[in-house]
Motif scaffolding. Structure first.
Motif, PDB file in Angstrom:
ATOM      1  N   PRO A 123       9.093 -12.421  -0.133  1.00 26.54           N
ATOM      2  CA  PRO A 123       8.541 -13.646  -0.719  1.00 26.54           C
ATOM      3  C   PRO A 123       7.775 -13.405  -2.020  1.00 26.54           C
ATOM      4  N   LYS A 124       7.356 -12.182  -2.265  1.00 27.72           N
ATOM      5  CA  LYS A 124       6.609 -11.890  -3.492  1.00 27.72           C
ATOM      6  C   LYS A 124       7.516 -11.827  -4.714  1.00 27.72           C
ATOM      7  N   LYS A 125       8.746 -11.350  -4.549  1.00 21.30           N
ATOM      8  CA  LYS A 125       9.647 -11.181  -5.690  1.00 21.30           C
ATOM      9  C   LYS A 125      10.481 -12.425  -5.976  1.00 21.30           C
ATOM     10  N   MET A 153      -3.760   4.005   7.460  1.00 19.80           N
ATOM     11  CA  MET A 153      -3.599   2.631   7.857  1.00 19.80           C
ATOM     12  C   MET A 153      -2.142   2.220   7.671  1.00 19.80           C
ATOM     13  N   ALA A 154      -1.606   1.499   8.627  1.00 22.10           N
ATOM     14  CA  ALA A 154      -0.208   1.078   8.587  1.00 22.10           C
ATOM     15  C   ALA A 154      -0.022  -0.092   7.623  1.00 22.10           C
ATOM     16  N   LYS A 155       1.146  -0.125   6.978  1.00 22.42           N
ATOM     17  CA  LYS A 155       1.467  -1.222   6.062  1.00 22.42           C
ATOM     18  C   LYS A 155       1.969  -2.427   6.850  1.00 22.42           C
ATOM     19  N   LYS A 156       1.665  -3.611   6.335  1.00 24.90           N
ATOM     20  CA  LYS A 156       2.182  -4.830   6.938  1.00 24.90           C
ATOM     21  C   LYS A 156       3.593  -5.092   6.434  1.00 24.90           C
ATOM     22  N   ASN A 157       4.400  -5.643   7.291  1.00 20.34           N
ATOM     23  CA  ASN A 157       5.754  -6.020   6.898  1.00 20.34           C
ATOM     24  C   ASN A 157       5.683  -7.394   6.235  1.00 20.34           C
ATOM     25  N   VAL A 158       5.942  -7.461   4.926  1.00 18.95           N
ATOM     26  CA  VAL A 158       5.800  -8.710   4.186  1.00 18.95           C
ATOM     27  C   VAL A 158       7.109  -9.481   4.076  1.00 18.95           C
ATOM     28  N   SER A 159       8.222  -8.910   4.541  1.00 15.41           N
ATOM     29  CA  SER A 159       9.494  -9.612   4.391  1.00 15.41           C
ATOM     30  C   SER A 159       9.606 -10.742   5.410  1.00 15.41           C
TER      31      SER A 159
END
Length: 66
Positions: free
Chosen positions: A38-40, A1-7
């Motif tokens: 946004p998480k960091k 499964m591909a990762k989502k781009n969270v940036s």
């Protein structure tokens, strides 16, 4: 499964001002586009970068990208 781009993409806007012909001061309108995680980061980004309109290094603050 591909990762989502969270940036997120944010706009860094110059805080420098310049005088107009009528004598009032306005922002230069110079900006940079930057990615941020946004998480960091919980606070807004601030960088000292070059503004070609005033030909100086000035403070750039984060705004939402429309």
């Amino acid at each position: 499964m591909a990762k989502k781009n969270v940036s997120l993409l944010v706009k860094l806007v110059s805080t420098a001002t310049k005088k107009t012909a009528t004598g009032e001061e306005k922002l230069t309108g110079c900006f940079y586009i930057k990615k941020r995680n946004p998480k960091k980061l919980t606070k807004k980004l601030e960088f000292k970068k070059y503004d070609p309109v005033v030909r100086k290094h000035v403070l750039f603050k984060e705004e939402k990208l429309k």
